[in-house]
Design an enzyme around this catalytic site. Sequence first.
Site, PDB file in Angstrom:
ATOM      1  CG  ASN A  24      33.634  51.849   6.899  1.00  0.00           C
ATOM      2  OD1 ASN A  24      32.954  50.747   7.154  1.00  0.00           O
ATOM      3  ND2 ASN A  24      32.974  52.861   6.682  1.00  0.00           N
TER       4      ASN A  24
ATOM      5  CE  LYS B  70      32.711  53.038   2.915  1.00  0.00           C
ATOM      6  NZ  LYS B  70      32.584  54.074   2.040  1.00  0.00           N
TER       7      LYS B  70
ATOM      8  CG  HIS C  56      30.654  56.607   7.429  1.00  0.00           C
ATOM      9  ND1 HIS C  56      29.898  56.605   6.356  1.00  0.00           N
ATOM     10  CD2 HIS C  56      32.059  56.326   7.268  1.00  0.00           C
ATOM     11  CE1 HIS C  56      30.923  56.512   5.235  1.00  0.00           C
ATOM     12  NE2 HIS C  56      32.120  56.144   5.864  1.00  0.00           N
TER      13      HIS C  56
ATOM     14  CB  SER D 188      39.710  58.464  -2.519  1.00  0.00           C
ATOM     15  OG  SER D 188      38.346  58.232  -2.924  1.00  0.00           O
TER      16      SER D 188
ATOM     17  N   GLY E 273      34.654  57.186  -1.776  1.00  0.00           N
ATOM     18  CA  GLY E 273      34.559  56.238  -2.855  1.00  0.00           C
ATOM     19  C   GLY E 273      34.573  56.764  -4.194  1.00  0.00           C
TER      20      GLY E 273
ATOM     21  CD  GLU F 144      35.507  58.693   6.542  1.00  0.00           C
ATOM     22  OE1 GLU F 144      36.465  57.939   6.137  1.00  0.00           O
ATOM     23  OE2 GLU F 144      34.303  58.278   6.395  1.00  0.00           O
TER      24      GLU F 144
ATOM     25  CD  GLU G  40      29.269  55.355   2.716  1.00  0.00           C
ATOM     26  OE1 GLU G  40      29.257  54.182   3.236  1.00  0.00           O
ATOM     27  OE2 GLU G  40      30.055  55.603   1.856  1.00  0.00           O
TER      28      GLU G  40
HETATM   29  P1  PGA Z   1      36.781  55.087   0.562  1.00  0.00           P
HETATM   30  O1  PGA Z   1      35.879  55.154   1.707  1.00  0.00           O
HETATM   31  O2  PGA Z   1      38.024  54.926   1.038  1.00  0.00           O
HETATM   32  O3  PGA Z   1      36.337  53.971  -0.020  1.00  0.00           O
HETATM   33  O4  PGA Z   1      36.631  56.430  -0.169  1.00  0.00           O
HETATM   34  C1  PGA Z   1      36.230  55.890   3.092  1.00  0.00           C
HETATM   35  C2  PGA Z   1      35.068  55.643   4.165  1.00  0.00           C
HETATM   36  O5  PGA Z   1      33.780  55.745   3.853  1.00  0.00           O
HETATM   37  O6  PGA Z   1      35.230  55.401   5.333  1.00  0.00           O
END
Ligand code: PGA
Length: 272
Positions: A11, A13, A98, A220, A176, A170, A100
Site C-alpha cells: 500500500n 498510500k 483502511h 510495520s 507506521g 491491521e 486511515e
Molecule cells: P506500515 O503500513 O507497513 O507502514 O505500518 C501498513 C498499512 O497501513 O497498510
Amino acid sequence: MTKRKTIIAGNWKMFKTRKEATELASAVAAGCKGEKDLPEVVLIPPFTSIESALNAIKDSPVSVGAQNMDWRDNGAFTGEVSPVMLTELGVKYVLIGHSERRQFFGETNQTVNQRLKAALAHKLIPIVCVGETLDERESGLTDSVVRRQVGAALAEIPPEALEIIVVAYEPVWAIGTGKVCEADEANRVLGQIRATIADLYKEGGNSGLADQVPLLYGGSVKPSNIEEQMAKPEIDGALVGGASLKAEEFLPLIKAGQKRVQGTAKDSLSKV
Ligand code: PGA
C-alpha cells in the site's frame, strides 16, 4: 486444509508520482521475473499513478490495486473515483476500510459494507481492512472490535463471495509506528476473524467457506519480521505500507511469501 492464496500487497498510500511509480513497479516486476511459486504480488499506488504502475508491470505476474473507491458507478460526488473507472483501467484489487480512511475520511462500518458490495459487483478483489486502536486494545476490546468490523463488512454478502474476499488485520497502533504485532498475537486475532466468518455463515451450512478466505497481517511489516509472520498458520500474507516503497525492502517480503507458497516458511524458521 484448503490451500489458500498467499498475498504480499504494498500500500503506497500518498507516495509515488507517476515517474516514481514507474520506477518502483518496474523494479518489482523485474525482481519477480522468472520466479516460480510466487505469492500474489499486489502494488497499490495512489489513483494518479495507477496507470503508470499498470504499464510497468505488463507481462509480469504482478497485479495492481486501488486504495479506495466509491460504491456508486458515477454521479455528482466530487473527488471520488468509481469501481467502473478502476476496472476500465485494469485494476484487480481494491483496499476497503483502511484505518486511515476510517480515521481521517469518515469511513464507517456501513460504508465499508457498501464499498464491499460494489467491489464484488464489479469483479474487483476486495481487501477489507479491520483492526483496533491502542485504546481499544488496552481496554481489552480487540476481539469484540474486530468481530464487529468483520460482521458489519460482511452484512448481506452472499457465501460465494467468500471465495473472492480478502481480509487484512491491521492493528491501528502497529501502522507506521515500527511496533509490529507479535506473530502469535496476529495469528490469534486472525483465527478469531476466521471463526467470526465461519459463525456468520453457519446458518446456510457454509461455515467451511471461511477456510478459503486469505487473511493478511498489516502493521510495520518489514524484512526482519515477516518470516516469523509467514510461518503462522492463519497468516496468509502481508499488507505493507512503509516497506513497500523501496524495491530492496519489498522484494525480500515477496521472497518470504514465496517460501510460504513452497511450504518452507516453517523450516526456514526452525533453522534460525
Ligand atoms: P506500515 O503500513 O507497513 O507502514 O505500518 C501498513 C498499512 O497501513 O497498510
